[in-house]
Design a protein around this motif. Structure first.
Motif, short mmCIF file in Angstrom:
data_model
loop_
_atom_site.label_atom_id
_atom_site.label_comp_id
_atom_site.label_asym_id
_atom_site.label_seq_id
_atom_site.Cartn_x
_atom_site.Cartn_y
_atom_site.Cartn_z
N ARG A 1 14.87 35.66 66.71
CA ARG A 1 15.76 36.63 66.07
C ARG A 1 15.56 38.01 66.68
N GLY A 2 16.56 38.84 66.48
CA GLY A 2 16.47 40.22 66.97
C GLY A 2 17.22 41.11 66.00
N GLY A 3 18.24 41.77 66.49
CA GLY A 3 19.08 42.57 65.60
C GLY A 3 18.50 43.93 65.29
N SER A 4 18.95 44.49 64.17
CA SER A 4 18.67 45.89 63.85
C SER A 4 17.51 46.08 62.87
N LEU A 5 16.90 44.99 62.38
CA LEU A 5 15.84 45.14 61.38
C LEU A 5 14.68 46.01 61.86
N PRO A 6 14.17 45.85 63.09
CA PRO A 6 13.09 46.73 63.53
C PRO A 6 13.49 48.21 63.47
N GLY A 7 14.72 48.51 63.88
CA GLY A 7 15.18 49.90 63.82
C GLY A 7 15.28 50.41 62.40
N GLN A 8 15.67 49.55 61.47
CA GLN A 8 15.71 49.94 60.06
C GLN A 8 14.33 50.34 59.57
N ILE A 9 13.34 49.55 59.98
CA ILE A 9 11.96 49.84 59.58
C ILE A 9 11.51 51.17 60.18
N GLY A 10 11.78 51.37 61.48
CA GLY A 10 11.37 52.60 62.15
C GLY A 10 12.00 53.83 61.53
N LEU A 11 13.28 53.75 61.20
CA LEU A 11 13.97 54.89 60.61
C LEU A 11 13.52 55.14 59.17
N LYS A 12 13.11 54.08 58.50
CA LYS A 12 12.59 54.25 57.14
C LYS A 12 11.29 55.04 57.17
N ILE A 13 10.43 54.73 58.15
CA ILE A 13 9.15 55.42 58.27
C ILE A 13 9.36 56.87 58.70
N ASP A 14 10.25 57.09 59.68
CA ASP A 14 10.52 58.44 60.19
C ASP A 14 12.01 58.57 60.46
N PRO A 15 12.78 59.12 59.51
CA PRO A 15 14.23 59.24 59.68
C PRO A 15 14.66 60.06 60.89
N GLN A 16 13.76 60.90 61.42
CA GLN A 16 14.09 61.76 62.55
C GLN A 16 13.52 61.25 63.87
#
Length: 439
Positions: free
Chosen positions: A21-36
């Motif tokens: 699997r891939g997709g956008s979940l890792p990016g969701q996690i990263g943005l949750k930790i640091d929105p900027q």
């Protein structure tokens, strides 16, 4: 927080890869930790953002291939995860814990509504805009609101706008970007151009003074050579990359004294090639490298994707709005072979709940003796069947609830089958076709 965000994306991406699997979940996690987080990473080399209603996936992938052909190490969201989370996944997966992206160029396909997040956050070298059409009204709202969301972040932009000179809705962006430079691309008048258009068009009024625009000719929809006789807004007299000698039968065009092979079928796809050449010109990449990319470009899934087996030809096309769908209808109309048509109409969130756009699509183009039968399936198959009847279709019309069954029946009925599918139906339709091919 920056280091933690990058580490979380890289770890989650690695773990998901084991599950295929891939997709956008890792990016969701990263943005949750640091929105900027996107504004805190460093990218060495050009950053190209590609947006627009139609053609952004093909254009972004061709640009990524062009930069690779020119020697760049490119990070890109090639699979089309074009929301902020998908872009964060692509970039942070290639970012060191110190915050440096391990690539020498970035090419990022970006959903139109997400440009307002991406453009201010990254050091964007070029914003490439293919076109603007009415699309998914319940998600993207009216086209005017969508364009205004992009205009709202252009005032401080100091990169280059790479704009479709034949689309007034795109050219208006230059007025809102006083610090940006502009490179334009277009397609010259050719045998497909018309004096009038009967297609849905959103380029009727001048964005500066609201007076009616005058068109010398149209390519399709509101794409063409336009001008406002009141304030002077219009297609530039000189277009930086203007394709000429268009030959749709041969799939070729000319620019700057050279002949090029169009990687995909249809007049509308010529604009993708023009955008690629314009970006290449901006970055000083020799045109022969673009020709090499065009000649070896893979066929994108669902973009006139052709499957062949046992003498049968099955062609799959994605449709999601009237303008793109009308161009697909033209491709089907030009094929003289006896054919079966399967139309898969879904109304899930990613498709858009509002399916009224089917009444602005010229399905009548394939309602001729060459079409032997039509199958309608998908969550809104009944609406599509009614649309066929309103269009005057009197031939065999099959309403089938199961997509696989519809494809199977059409494949059993003839040797040429066109499958037209909306967004969430594309992968299931492709899988159904592959099953038929493997039999």
């Amino acid at each position: 927080m920056k280091n933690l965000s990058v580490a979380a994306v890289r770890l989650s991406r690695w773990l998901l890869s084991f599950a295929g699997r891939g997709g956008s979940l890792p990016g969701q996690i990263g943005l949750k930790i640091d929105p900027q987080i996107l504004s805190k990473i460093r990218i060495t080399g050009p950053v190209v953002v590609v947006t627009g209603t139609n053609g952004k996936t093909s254009t972004a992938n061709l640009i990524a291939d062009l930069l690779q052909e020119a020697g760049y190490d490119v990070v890109t969201n090639r699979k089309g995860d074009n929301l902020r989370e998908g872009i964060a996944t692509a970039l942070l997966s290639r970012t060191s814990l110190s915050g440096t992206v391990k690539a020498t160029a970035a090419v990022l396909e970006t959903d139109e509504l997400n440009v307002k997040y991406i453009l201010p956050a990254l050091p964007v070298t070029a914003l490439v805009v293919t076109n603007f059409f009415r699309d998914q009204l319940d998600r993207a709202r009216e086209m005017e609101q969508l364009i205004e969301s992009i205009e709202g972040v252009l005032e401080p932009f100091q990169g280059t706008l790479v704009l479709n000179a034949n689309d007034p809705n795109v050219m208006r962006l230059a007025d809102k970007a006083p610090q940006a430079s502009v490179v334009t691309f277009g397609v010259a008048r050719n045998q497909e151009s018309t004096r009038v258009t009967g297609e849905a068009a959103e380029g009727k009024f001048c964005p500066r003074c609201s007076r009616p625009l005058v068109y010398d000719w149209y390519q399709y929809s509101h794409i063409g050579r336009f001008r406002c006789e009141a304030c002077g807004f219009g297609t530039p007299d000189t277009i930086d990359v203007n394709l000429e000698d268009i030959d749709l039968a041969a799939g070729t065009f000319a620019w700057n004294g050279s002949t090029f092979h169009n990687p995909y079928e249809g007049l509308y796809s010529m604009y993708n090639a023009a955008a690629v050449l314009a970006l290449g010109k901006l970055l000083g990449i020799p045109a022969p490298k673009a020709e090499a990319v065009f000649r070896h470009a893979p066929q994108p899934a669902g973009r006139n994707e052709t499957f062949e087996a046992d003498g049968r030809r099955i062609v799959l096309n994605l449709v999601k709005n009237p303008t793109g769908a009308n161009e697909v209808m033209k491709v089907i109309e030009r094929d003289p072979a006896l054919k079966q048509i399967v139309i898969v109409l879904n109304d899930r969130e990613q498709d858009g709940r509002d399916v009224s756009w089917i009444y602005d699509t010229h399905f009548e183009k394939f309602m001729n003796p060459a079409t032997q039968a039509i199958w309608c399936t998908g969550t809104r198959s009944g609406d599509m069947g009614l649309r066929m009847q309103y269009g005057g279709w009197t031939g065999p019309l099959h309403m089938v609830s199961d997509l696989k069954e519809a494809v199977h029946e059409a494949a059993a009925a003839g040797d040429v089958i066109y499958v037209v599918a909306t967004y969430t139906a594309l992968v299931p339709a492709r899988n159904a076709i592959l099953e038929e091919v493997r039999k």
